[in-house]
Scaffold this motif. Structure first.
Motif, PDB file in Angstrom:
ATOM      1  N   LEU A  48      18.799  71.124  38.986  1.00  0.00           N
ATOM      2  CA  LEU A  48      19.448  72.431  39.136  1.00  0.00           C
ATOM      3  C   LEU A  48      18.700  73.491  38.331  1.00  0.00           C
ATOM      4  CD1 LEU A  48      23.274  73.033  38.961  1.00  0.00           C
ATOM      5  CD2 LEU A  48      21.746  74.471  37.648  1.00  0.00           C
ATOM      6  N   SER A  49      18.309  73.140  37.125  1.00  0.00           N
ATOM      7  CA  SER A  49      17.570  74.085  36.275  1.00  0.00           C
ATOM      8  C   SER A  49      16.231  74.452  36.900  1.00  0.00           C
ATOM      9  CB  SER A  49      17.347  73.477  34.884  1.00  0.00           C
ATOM     10  OG  SER A  49      18.576  73.204  34.247  1.00  0.00           O
ATOM     11  N   ALA A  50      15.563  73.469  37.517  1.00  0.00           N
ATOM     12  CA  ALA A  50      14.289  73.749  38.161  1.00  0.00           C
ATOM     13  C   ALA A  50      14.473  74.636  39.389  1.00  0.00           C
ATOM     14  CB  ALA A  50      13.610  72.440  38.554  1.00  0.00           C
ATOM     15  N   GLY A  51      15.601  74.467  40.094  1.00  0.00           N
ATOM     16  CA  GLY A  51      15.822  75.236  41.313  1.00  0.00           C
ATOM     17  C   GLY A  51      16.279  76.660  41.071  1.00  0.00           C
ATOM     18  N   PRO A  54      18.036  78.964  35.389  1.00  0.00           N
ATOM     19  CA  PRO A  54      18.954  79.722  34.525  1.00  0.00           C
ATOM     20  C   PRO A  54      18.425  79.778  33.101  1.00  0.00           C
ATOM     21  CG  PRO A  54      19.768  77.494  34.827  1.00  0.00           C
ATOM     22  CD  PRO A  54      18.537  77.614  35.692  1.00  0.00           C
ATOM     23  N   ASP A  55      18.801  80.833  32.367  1.00  0.00           N
ATOM     24  CA  ASP A  55      18.437  80.870  30.956  1.00  0.00           C
ATOM     25  C   ASP A  55      19.405  79.987  30.173  1.00  0.00           C
ATOM     26  OD1 ASP A  55      20.820  82.335  30.541  1.00  0.00           O
ATOM     27  OD2 ASP A  55      19.777  84.248  30.739  1.00  0.00           O
ATOM     28  N   GLY A  56      19.208  79.891  28.849  1.00  0.00           N
ATOM     29  CA  GLY A  56      20.021  78.995  28.041  1.00  0.00           C
ATOM     30  C   GLY A  56      21.500  79.311  28.116  1.00  0.00           C
ATOM     31  N   ASP A 109      21.733  81.625  43.315  1.00  0.00           N
ATOM     32  CA  ASP A 109      21.365  81.981  41.943  1.00  0.00           C
ATOM     33  C   ASP A 109      22.424  81.459  40.991  1.00  0.00           C
ATOM     34  OD1 ASP A 109      23.537  84.005  41.775  1.00  0.00           O
ATOM     35  OD2 ASP A 109      22.261  85.159  43.133  1.00  0.00           O
ATOM     36  N   ALA A 110      22.101  81.545  39.693  1.00  0.00           N
ATOM     37  CA  ALA A 110      22.997  81.000  38.668  1.00  0.00           C
ATOM     38  C   ALA A 110      24.320  81.757  38.621  1.00  0.00           C
ATOM     39  CB  ALA A 110      22.312  81.046  37.308  1.00  0.00           C
TER      40      ALA A 110
END
Length: 536
Positions: A48-51, A54-56, A109-110
């Motif tokens: 999910l983070s790679a797709g 999102p920031d921290g 998007d996030a």
């Protein structure tokens, strides 16, 4: 007639039959779904983070907004169930959860994913208290109800067991959004069978829903946890302290308002029952420890040890399976051994888990062993503590009691993810500040201090001479943050063990109070001239 009423008061409650146990199976579906939705997300975080990149801060909100909204909405949903019917609220929640899951699966998007997760949280809040209230209505016999609630808790654990395995298969062949679509067939089955198998249940009397209390009940956990998150990540700062103080002030206003209202959203009278109060407090601590640890161990398997999603899911399977088995054993022993003894022994056993987690390295066996001991040790408290909460409340307040019980567990889970997760993120960042290899560009170094996925992505874009040391340093930093997290959970478990010791006295006090009230009620009903509206 008075004598007949006295005899009926001492008759054993009716025992549940095939329909009630089949209805329990249907009620277990949302339990499986809610836990699966949580465990699958942990497994999907790297892809999910790679797709979505999102920031921290966004990554933390993706994981914890669900728990916040559940915790903030449970009391409202419990009261709505008491007023309009728990089956109706259960089915409406299933529809909303399914729709939100479809949106989450296709979020571009996030920001939209966070919004969809928030709606999922509100919908999930309609599932748990309604399920527990319906179990309370279906199973009048105390022993059968204890077993039914234990089975319901096992459904939660079964969802935790199936989540990593099913999620691992999906992530192996599909995109990260596929994990959210697991809700669609599960909820479809719930909607088809629920109206035929589950009887409607509502309180005989219900008051007006106070909209101001609903808003305050949602704002209180959101604001408090957001303030604690900011303090954990950014240190002592005036804005963070201000948000935390504002949250505490909102909570104080909420409690005072409940005391003044004729029909409060939160029935504070339930907290006068000692066993209820102690059990709910314990559920908060259990949620903090379990959910905070699950988040870190899931990421550790994939991001530090480098396991593929399916392999990571298989390594997590022993934890959930052992917890499920422990719940079954505890249920069989509860009739012969006092529940508090089982709960206290389990908590003492669970302390060994984080002790092992302080020693994790590249060997996954240590990580899994620590998780298994922690989860299995806390299983008795989850299963028997929930039964104490539901059983301690009068039948007419089953929805409110179930909601408060689940609020404690979900709020604890949200705090575990947000607070302990934020502390782990802060420890990770501080480690990276002092150990980032020389020569790493400032932009890559700044990104690497945010999260481990960001560090691995930054390392991938650097030459091997810089990227490999940066990636290894980030993995070491994450392992260090897991060690610190484990150290923090040890005193929390000790506090839970001490709290459990008070539960025996609280339970005995509650039983004496109930016997006294029952004795007064029987003597009143058998007194000369005693009548009821029905007799008249």
């Amino acid at each position: 007639m008075a004598e007949n009423r006295a005899n009926k008061a001492h008759e054993p409650p009716a025992r549940a039959g095939i329909r009630e146990w089949t209805a329990l199976a249907v009620l277990g579906m949302p339990a499986v779904l809610v836990m699966m939705n949580m465990s699958v997300l942990y497994l999907a975080l790297p892809s999910l983070s790679a797709g979505l990149q999102p920031d921290g801060s966004q990554l933390l909100w993706i994981t914890d907004i669900y728990g916040f909204m559940v915790a903030g909405s449970l009391v409202t949903m419990g009261m709505l169930g008491d007023r309009f019917g728990h089956r109706r609220i259960l089915l409406l929640g299933a529809v909303a959860f399914t729709c939100a899951s479809v949106v989450a699966a296709h979020a571009p998007d996030a920001g939209l994913l966070i919004a969809a997760r928030a709606v999922q949280g509100v919908a999930a809040a309609a599932l748990a208290p309604s399920s527990l209230a319906l179990i309370r209505a279906l199973f009048a016999d105390v022993r059968q109800r204890t077993l039914a609630i234990t089975i319901w808790m096992m459904a939660f654990m079964g969802g935790g067991a199936l989540g990593p395995l099913v999620g691992g298969v999906l992530l192996q062949y599909f995109w990260w959004g596929a994990v959210f679509l697991l809700a669609v067939p599960t909820m479809a089955l719930q909607l088809v069978t629920g109206p035929f198998l589950i009887p409607e249940s509502r309180a005989s009397t219900s008051g007006r829903l106070d909209a101001v209390s609903v808003v305050l009940s949602l704002l209180t956990p959101l604001t408090i946890v957001f303030g604690i998150k900011d303090l954990a990540v950014h240190g002592f700062a005036l804005p963070s302290v201000g948000v935390l103080v504002a949250g505490l002030a909102i909570g104080t206003i909420f409690v005072r308002r409940q005391r003044r209202l004729a029909d409060p959203l939160l029935d504070l009278g339930l907290f006068r029952i000692p066993a209820f109060t102690v059990s709910v407090t314990g559920m908060v601590l259990v949620g903090i420890v379990l959910l905070g640890t699950s988040l870190l161990t899931s990421q550790y398997l994939q991001l530090v040890l480098g396991f593929a999603p399916l392999e990571a899911g298989l390594w997590q399977l022993p934890t959930a399976v052992t917890g499920t088995f422990a719940a079954l054993v505890v249920s069989s022993l509860a009739g012969r051994i006092h529940p508090v003894v089982l709960m206290g022994a389990g908590v003492a056993f669970a302390v060994i888990g984080p002790v092992l987690l302080t020693q994790v390295d590249t060997n996954p066996v240590i990580l899994v062993a620590g998780s298994v001991l922690l989860f299995a040790g806390l299983t008795p408290f989850m299963a028997l503590g929930t039964n104490l909460v539901v059983g301690a409340a009068p039948p007419g307040r089953a929805g409110a009691a179930s909601a408060i019980s689940e609020t404690g567990a979900e709020l604890g889970g949200a705090l575990g993810i947000a607070v302990l997760g934020s502390i782990a993120t802060g420890v990770y960042g501080n480690y990276m500040v002092g150990h980032t290899p020389d020569g790493v560009p400032a932009e890559a170094a700044e990104a690497a201090r945010e999260t481990l996925p960001a560090a691995l992505q930054a390392a991938h874009g650097l030459p091997d001479s810089l990227g490999i040391p940066l990636a290894q340093t980030a993995r070491d930093a994450f392992a260090h943050s897991l060690n610190v997290h484990a150290l923090i959970t040890i005193p929390l478990l000790i506090a839970l063990a001490l709290l459990t010791l008070t539960l025996r006295r609280a339970g005995d006090s509650t039983e004496r109070t109930e016997r006294s009230c029952e004795s007064r009620s029987t003597s009143t009903s058998s007194a000369p001239g005693a009548t009821s509206a029905k007799d008249d």
